[in-house]
Write an enzyme that holds these catalytic residues in place. Structure first.
Site, PDB file in Angstrom:
ATOM      1  N   HIS A  46       0.840  -1.208   0.000  1.00  0.00           N
ATOM      2  CA  HIS A  46       0.000   0.000   0.000  1.00  0.00           C
ATOM      3  C   HIS A  46       0.876   1.259   0.000  1.00  0.00           C
ATOM      4  CE1 HIS A  46      -3.237  -2.538   2.240  1.00  0.00           C
ATOM      5  NE2 HIS A  46      -3.651  -2.390   0.996  1.00  0.00           N
ATOM      6  N   LYS A 103     -18.294  -5.993   9.359  1.00  0.00           N
ATOM      7  CA  LYS A 103     -17.123  -6.847   9.594  1.00  0.00           C
ATOM      8  C   LYS A 103     -16.385  -6.369  10.832  1.00  0.00           C
ATOM      9  CE  LYS A 103     -15.567  -8.343   5.006  1.00  0.00           C
ATOM     10  NZ  LYS A 103     -14.521  -8.059   4.033  1.00  0.00           N
ATOM     11  N   ARG A 148      -1.866  -6.423  -8.346  1.00  0.00           N
ATOM     12  CA  ARG A 148      -0.826  -7.404  -8.057  1.00  0.00           C
ATOM     13  C   ARG A 148      -0.791  -8.485  -9.127  1.00  0.00           C
ATOM     14  NH1 ARG A 148      -3.035  -7.634  -2.105  1.00  0.00           N
ATOM     15  NH2 ARG A 148      -4.780  -7.164  -3.455  1.00  0.00           N
ATOM     16  N   SER A 172      -3.380  -7.651   2.648  1.00  0.00           N
ATOM     17  CA  SER A 172      -3.823  -7.487   4.038  1.00  0.00           C
ATOM     18  C   SER A 172      -4.459  -8.774   4.543  1.00  0.00           C
ATOM     19  CB  SER A 172      -4.825  -6.336   4.149  1.00  0.00           C
ATOM     20  OG  SER A 172      -4.202  -5.133   3.834  1.00  0.00           O
TER      21      SER A 172
END
Ligand code: ADP
Length: 169
Positions: A17, A41, A90, A128
């Site tokens: 990040h 969440k 990615r 993450s």
């Protein structure tokens, strides 16, 4: 003034990040790191903790600021008159997801432009989700997250030895 928004959950922020933020901040006049708050969440770090960790890790970058939002990205962007979204890519799996999200966001807010930066190969394997998994089982995260995030993880989740990486539980 060209302002870009870099949205994500940043739970927690990784070196991947940070790399996107550093490169993105050179491309725009201002870069807003926008933390998505998902109240359904339970995150590893609260919104406030995530804000503090990001703010501290980007303080060498004068044109970067940190905000948070709930709900749809396009609503948050329209409200603030933001037009550019910055994202990182990615692997192939990211592409499908980013492509779908970018297309949907464009449909909902036609003025939006999504700018995608390729990952730095050094950080291409870091997510993450995996970091949270490693936290859960006490693995070593050195070199994967910014220094301050590493310290916070150790403080909150019990790895207390910063020096020799041994998991102290
Ligand atoms: P993650 O996908 O790691 O759970 P986020 O939802 O916070 O994290 O991701 C926000 C944005 O940052 C997404 O565009 C994601 O593809 C990008 N990103 C995350 N990790 C990396 C990395 N290691 N390199 C490049 N981009 C990344």
């Amino acid at each position: 003034m060209r302002i870009a928004v870099y949205p994500g959950s940043f739970d927690p922020m990784t070196k991947g990040h940070l790399d996107i933020i550093e490169r993105g901040s050179k491309m725009f006049d201002k870069l807003v790191v926008a933390i998505l708050v998902n109240s359904s969440k339970t995150p590893c770090f609260t919104t406030l903790e995530r804000m503090e960790m990001i703010e501290e890790s980007v303080k060498h970058l004068e044109n970067v600021q940190v905000e948070h939002f709930e709900g749809l990205l396009v609503h948050y962007m329209e409200k603030n008159n933001y037009k550019y979204v910055l994202r990182g890519l990615r692997a192939l799996a990211d592409f499908e997801n980013e492509f779908q999200m970018a297309s949907m966001n464009k449909k909902l807010y036609p003025e939006i432009e999504v700018v995608i930066l390729m990952t730095n190969i050094k950080y291409s394997f870091i997510s993450s989700t995996l970091i949270r998994e490693i936290i859960k089982f006490g693995g070593d995260l050195k070199d994967m997250v910014p220094e301050l995030v590493y310290k916070k993880i150790n403080q909150k989740y019990g790895r207390v030895n910063d020096e020799d990486n041994s998991a102290v539980k």
